[in-house]
Design a protein around this motif. Structure first.
Motif, PDB file in Angstrom:
ATOM      1  N   PHE A   1       2.041 -19.813  -6.523  1.00  0.00           N
ATOM      2  CA  PHE A   1       0.907 -19.004  -6.960  1.00  0.00           C
ATOM      3  C   PHE A   1       0.099 -19.761  -8.002  1.00  0.00           C
ATOM      4  N   HIS A   2      -1.207 -19.650  -7.912  1.00  0.00           N
ATOM      5  CA  HIS A   2      -2.106 -20.223  -8.905  1.00  0.00           C
ATOM      6  C   HIS A   2      -2.392 -19.153  -9.939  1.00  0.00           C
ATOM      7  N   MET A   3      -2.138 -19.469 -11.216  1.00  0.00           N
ATOM      8  CA  MET A   3      -2.400 -18.502 -12.266  1.00  0.00           C
ATOM      9  C   MET A   3      -3.908 -18.408 -12.478  1.00  0.00           C
ATOM     10  N   GLU A   4      -4.410 -17.183 -12.449  1.00  0.00           N
ATOM     11  CA  GLU A   4      -5.848 -16.964 -12.548  1.00  0.00           C
ATOM     12  C   GLU A   4      -6.255 -16.361 -13.885  1.00  0.00           C
ATOM     13  N   GLY A   5      -5.295 -16.006 -14.707  1.00  0.00           N
ATOM     14  CA  GLY A   5      -5.627 -15.454 -16.015  1.00  0.00           C
ATOM     15  C   GLY A   5      -4.909 -14.157 -16.267  1.00  0.00           C
ATOM     16  N   GLY A   6      -5.572 -13.304 -17.015  1.00  0.00           N
ATOM     17  CA  GLY A   6      -4.971 -12.030 -17.383  1.00  0.00           C
ATOM     18  C   GLY A   6      -5.961 -10.903 -17.238  1.00  0.00           C
ATOM     19  N   GLN A   7      -5.424  -9.719 -17.286  1.00  0.00           N
ATOM     20  CA  GLN A   7      -6.239  -8.513 -17.255  1.00  0.00           C
ATOM     21  C   GLN A   7      -5.813  -7.632 -18.420  1.00  0.00           C
ATOM     22  N   ARG A   8      -6.778  -7.219 -19.204  1.00  0.00           N
ATOM     23  CA  ARG A   8      -6.469  -6.249 -20.241  1.00  0.00           C
ATOM     24  C   ARG A   8      -6.253  -4.904 -19.565  1.00  0.00           C
ATOM     25  N   SER A   9      -5.219  -4.206 -19.991  1.00  0.00           N
ATOM     26  CA  SER A   9      -4.926  -2.873 -19.473  1.00  0.00           C
ATOM     27  C   SER A   9      -4.814  -2.886 -17.950  1.00  0.00           C
ATOM     28  N   GLY A  10      -4.146  -3.926 -17.408  1.00  0.00           N
ATOM     29  CA  GLY A  10      -4.111  -4.151 -15.967  1.00  0.00           C
ATOM     30  C   GLY A  10      -3.112  -3.329 -15.181  1.00  0.00           C
ATOM     31  N   LEU A  11      -2.159  -2.686 -15.854  1.00  0.00           N
ATOM     32  CA  LEU A  11      -1.208  -1.843 -15.133  1.00  0.00           C
ATOM     33  C   LEU A  11      -0.700  -0.748 -16.045  1.00  0.00           C
ATOM     34  N   ILE A  12      -0.154   0.266 -15.412  1.00  0.00           N
ATOM     35  CA  ILE A  12       0.479   1.352 -16.159  1.00  0.00           C
ATOM     36  C   ILE A  12       1.973   1.280 -15.886  1.00  0.00           C
ATOM     37  N   ASN A  13       2.756   1.216 -16.948  1.00  0.00           N
ATOM     38  CA  ASN A  13       4.216   1.187 -16.841  1.00  0.00           C
ATOM     39  C   ASN A  13       4.773   2.218 -17.806  1.00  0.00           C
ATOM     40  N   LYS A  14       5.488   3.184 -17.263  1.00  0.00           N
ATOM     41  CA  LYS A  14       6.103   4.261 -18.054  1.00  0.00           C
ATOM     42  C   LYS A  14       5.051   5.006 -18.882  1.00  0.00           C
ATOM     43  N   GLY A  15       3.869   5.220 -18.304  1.00  0.00           N
ATOM     44  CA  GLY A  15       2.827   5.991 -18.955  1.00  0.00           C
ATOM     45  C   GLY A  15       2.012   5.243 -19.992  1.00  0.00           C
TER      46      GLY A  15
END
Length: 195
Positions: free
Chosen positions: A149-163
């Motif tokens: 996989f090629h790392m493309e960066g990050g996402q702020r607030s990109g997922l919800i985990n345990k609310g």
């Protein structure tokens, strides 16, 4: 889609069955799995039953998510789980995975991810396989990098985990990264001036 089984030299990637509930429950007691994945925490026997009996088969039935039990061919032990899930946009899928504690460090998850990626690109007609993990999940990132996989960066607030909304790392694998043809033509940004 009709559930299928994929094979590698050391592994079977097969649909979950109700009989996997005990192994799922045991594996998901691991604090690292509960911390870094979206499995419920605490993870009860009812959660394992729901996943093995309803959620996993339901994803196959409605073509929304294809969950695989990653099983060691020599002995049949559950080494982990891997899911391929449809994303918005044609030909785009996402991979998610976890590895049971006693099977970490053996290369099983990388092997399973590569097998599932080839299947996604060939059988599903995928043109992009995304990997996303909460920022700081170094073991998941290491698997993604080993799988190409090629790392493309990050996402702020990109997922919800345990609310809780959390930042994520994002990477992608394309068919060409594995020497496979894509379904749709792809023109990388660095090739625009040459086309």
């Amino acid at each position: 889609m009709e559930p299928i089984t994929l094979t590698t030299d050391r592994l079977l990637l097969r649909p979950f069955v109700p009989g996997d509930a005990d192994a799922l429950h045991t594996a998901c007691q691991d604090p690292d799995i509960q911390r870094w994945t979206v499995v419920p925490s605490p993870y009860g026997r009812a959660d394992a039953e729901l996943f093995a009996r309803q959620l996993s088969p339901g994803g196959w039935q409605d073509d929304s998510m294809y969950n695989f039990a990653v099983v060691v061919r020599d002995g049949g032990a559950l080494a982990g789980a891997l899911g391929i899930n449809r994303r918005t946009g044609p030909g785009t899928y996402e991979v998610g995975f976890w590895t049971a504690r006693e099977h970490r460090g053996l290369g099983y998850t990388t092997e399973a991810v590569l097998c599932a990626a080839r299947w996604t690109f060939t059988a599903l007609g995928g043109d992009r396989l995304e990997w996303r993990a909460e920022t700081g999940n170094l073991p998941s990132r290491a698997v993604a990098l080993r799988a190409g996989f090629h790392m493309e960066g990050g996402q702020r607030s990109g997922l919800i985990n345990k609310g809780v909304r959390r930042d994520t790392w994002v990477g992608a694998l394309l068919p060409s990264d594995l020497g496979l043809p894509g379904t749709d033509a792809y023109l990388p940004a660095d090739a625009v001036g040459r086309a």
